[in-house]
Motif scaffolding. Sequence first.
Motif, PDB file in Angstrom:
ATOM      1  N   SER A   1     -44.022  11.534  26.162  1.00 22.29           N
ATOM      2  CA  SER A   1     -44.934  10.315  25.906  1.00 22.29           C
ATOM      3  C   SER A   1     -44.307   9.143  26.102  1.00 22.29           C
ATOM      4  O   SER A   1     -42.920   8.965  26.137  1.00 22.29           O
ATOM      5  CB  SER A   1     -45.054  10.412  24.250  1.00 22.29           C
ATOM      6  N   ILE A   2     -45.092   8.131  26.275  1.00 26.77           N
ATOM      7  CA  ILE A   2     -44.634   6.835  26.527  1.00 26.77           C
ATOM      8  C   ILE A   2     -44.017   6.195  25.142  1.00 26.77           C
ATOM      9  O   ILE A   2     -43.039   5.611  25.424  1.00 26.77           O
ATOM     10  CB  ILE A   2     -46.326   5.881  26.523  1.00 26.77           C
ATOM     11  N   ALA A   3     -44.312   6.892  23.909  1.00 24.94           N
ATOM     12  CA  ALA A   3     -43.785   6.258  22.831  1.00 24.94           C
ATOM     13  C   ALA A   3     -42.121   6.566  22.938  1.00 24.94           C
ATOM     14  O   ALA A   3     -41.098   5.825  22.689  1.00 24.94           O
ATOM     15  CB  ALA A   3     -44.211   6.990  21.468  1.00 24.94           C
ATOM     16  N   ARG A   4     -41.911   7.895  23.515  1.00 29.43           N
ATOM     17  CA  ARG A   4     -40.439   8.155  23.656  1.00 29.43           C
ATOM     18  C   ARG A   4     -39.768   7.197  24.561  1.00 29.43           C
ATOM     19  O   ARG A   4     -38.363   7.031  24.354  1.00 29.43           O
ATOM     20  CB  ARG A   4     -40.503   9.933  24.037  1.00 29.43           C
ATOM     21  N   ASN A   5     -40.155   7.208  25.693  1.00 27.74           N
ATOM     22  CA  ASN A   5     -39.577   6.317  26.679  1.00 27.74           C
ATOM     23  C   ASN A   5     -39.348   4.797  26.181  1.00 27.74           C
ATOM     24  O   ASN A   5     -38.417   4.456  26.351  1.00 27.74           O
ATOM     25  CB  ASN A   5     -40.404   6.116  28.066  1.00 27.74           C
ATOM     26  N   ILE A   6     -40.333   4.342  25.298  1.00 25.81           N
ATOM     27  CA  ILE A   6     -40.313   3.120  24.763  1.00 25.81           C
ATOM     28  C   ILE A   6     -38.927   2.995  23.743  1.00 25.81           C
ATOM     29  O   ILE A   6     -38.142   2.212  23.968  1.00 25.81           O
ATOM     30  CB  ILE A   6     -41.290   2.652  24.071  1.00 25.81           C
ATOM     31  N   GLN A   7     -38.843   4.206  22.961  1.00 23.86           N
ATOM     32  CA  GLN A   7     -37.704   4.329  22.043  1.00 23.86           C
ATOM     33  C   GLN A   7     -36.274   4.207  22.818  1.00 23.86           C
ATOM     34  O   GLN A   7     -35.507   3.596  22.411  1.00 23.86           O
ATOM     35  CB  GLN A   7     -37.883   5.776  21.506  1.00 23.86           C
ATOM     36  N   ASP A   8     -36.180   4.849  23.970  1.00 25.57           N
ATOM     37  CA  ASP A   8     -35.044   5.202  24.708  1.00 25.57           C
ATOM     38  C   ASP A   8     -34.891   3.985  25.371  1.00 25.57           C
ATOM     39  O   ASP A   8     -33.628   3.304  25.536  1.00 25.57           O
ATOM     40  CB  ASP A   8     -35.116   6.295  25.803  1.00 25.57           C
ATOM     41  N   LEU A   9     -35.864   3.128  25.822  1.00 23.06           N
ATOM     42  CA  LEU A   9     -35.608   1.644  26.715  1.00 23.06           C
ATOM     43  C   LEU A   9     -35.312   1.025  25.984  1.00 23.06           C
ATOM     44  O   LEU A   9     -34.580  -0.173  26.095  1.00 23.06           O
ATOM     45  CB  LEU A   9     -36.784   1.541  27.523  1.00 23.06           C
ATOM     46  N   THR A  10     -35.842   0.872  24.543  1.00 28.21           N
ATOM     47  CA  THR A  10     -35.615  -0.235  23.499  1.00 28.21           C
ATOM     48  C   THR A  10     -34.025   0.201  23.448  1.00 28.21           C
ATOM     49  O   THR A  10     -33.377  -1.085  23.088  1.00 28.21           O
ATOM     50  CB  THR A  10     -36.278   0.004  22.398  1.00 28.21           C
ATOM     51  N   ALA A  11     -33.578   1.212  23.370  1.00 32.67           N
ATOM     52  CA  ALA A  11     -32.101   1.569  22.807  1.00 32.67           C
ATOM     53  C   ALA A  11     -31.351   1.212  23.951  1.00 32.67           C
ATOM     54  O   ALA A  11     -30.292   0.253  23.745  1.00 32.67           O
ATOM     55  CB  ALA A  11     -31.937   3.022  22.459  1.00 32.67           C
ATOM     56  N   ALA A  12     -31.801   1.163  25.285  1.00 30.46           N
ATOM     57  CA  ALA A  12     -31.032   0.943  26.441  1.00 30.46           C
ATOM     58  C   ALA A  12     -30.922  -0.882  26.503  1.00 30.46           C
ATOM     59  O   ALA A  12     -29.848  -1.242  26.775  1.00 30.46           O
ATOM     60  CB  ALA A  12     -31.703   1.363  27.629  1.00 30.46           C
ATOM     61  N   VAL A  13     -31.876  -1.364  26.303  1.00 26.25           N
ATOM     62  CA  VAL A  13     -32.148  -2.779  26.113  1.00 26.25           C
ATOM     63  C   VAL A  13     -31.163  -3.305  25.048  1.00 26.25           C
ATOM     64  O   VAL A  13     -30.556  -4.181  25.152  1.00 26.25           O
ATOM     65  CB  VAL A  13     -33.573  -3.468  25.957  1.00 26.25           C
ATOM     66  N   SER A  14     -31.202  -2.761  23.872  1.00 28.34           N
ATOM     67  CA  SER A  14     -30.247  -3.138  22.849  1.00 28.34           C
ATOM     68  C   SER A  14     -28.749  -3.111  23.248  1.00 28.34           C
ATOM     69  O   SER A  14     -28.073  -3.760  22.684  1.00 28.34           O
ATOM     70  CB  SER A  14     -30.472  -2.435  21.501  1.00 28.34           C
ATOM     71  N   ILE A  15     -28.458  -2.183  24.045  1.00 29.03           N
ATOM     72  CA  ILE A  15     -27.024  -2.075  24.547  1.00 29.03           C
ATOM     73  C   ILE A  15     -26.754  -2.790  25.493  1.00 29.03           C
ATOM     74  O   ILE A  15     -25.672  -3.478  25.890  1.00 29.03           O
ATOM     75  CB  ILE A  15     -26.690  -0.504  25.133  1.00 29.03           C
ATOM     76  N   ALA A  16     -27.595  -3.032  26.487  1.00 29.30           N
ATOM     77  CA  ALA A  16     -27.365  -4.014  27.782  1.00 29.30           C
ATOM     78  C   ALA A  16     -28.648  -4.928  27.825  1.00 29.30           C
ATOM     79  O   ALA A  16     -29.405  -4.585  29.069  1.00 29.30           O
ATOM     80  CB  ALA A  16     -26.946  -3.184  28.999  1.00 29.30           C
TER      81      ALA A  16
END
Length: 133
Positions: free
Chosen positions: A15-30
């Motif tokens: 789902s888009i929601a899962r991708n948003i969750q993962d990418l939000t985590a990626a953006v918070s890291i880098a």
Amino acid sequence: LLQAAIKRYNQSKTSIARNIQDLTAAVSIAPETPFAQHYLGLFLYEAGSFNQAIFHLKAAIKQYKNNIPQLLKITKQAKPDTSCLYHFIQQVSHPENADLYLLAACLSKVNKSTEAIKIYTQLIGQENEEALQ
């Protein structure tokens, strides 16, 4: 996280929601990674979160201009067997104009037509210049 989200998106298994969750985590890291910002903006746009998408697309545009040309130049000069980063960048890379088109679409969705028109005008000018060359 970024690579996994893109892979799942391309395979349409998540789902888009899962991708948003993962990418939000990626953006918070880098947060300085334009690819993560771009794809987060894309998924937020698809989810209808236009104001959030605008924030991340603007960040992607700024970071792309500041980081990617130099990063590609450095990694391309590396030995082929040690240039995993170069291949990764090529895999997840996107045209810089993709961010601008998506940003303009988001702006028009939140009734910021004047800003959207400025971006579309800029893009048309760039494309006309490229066509003349």
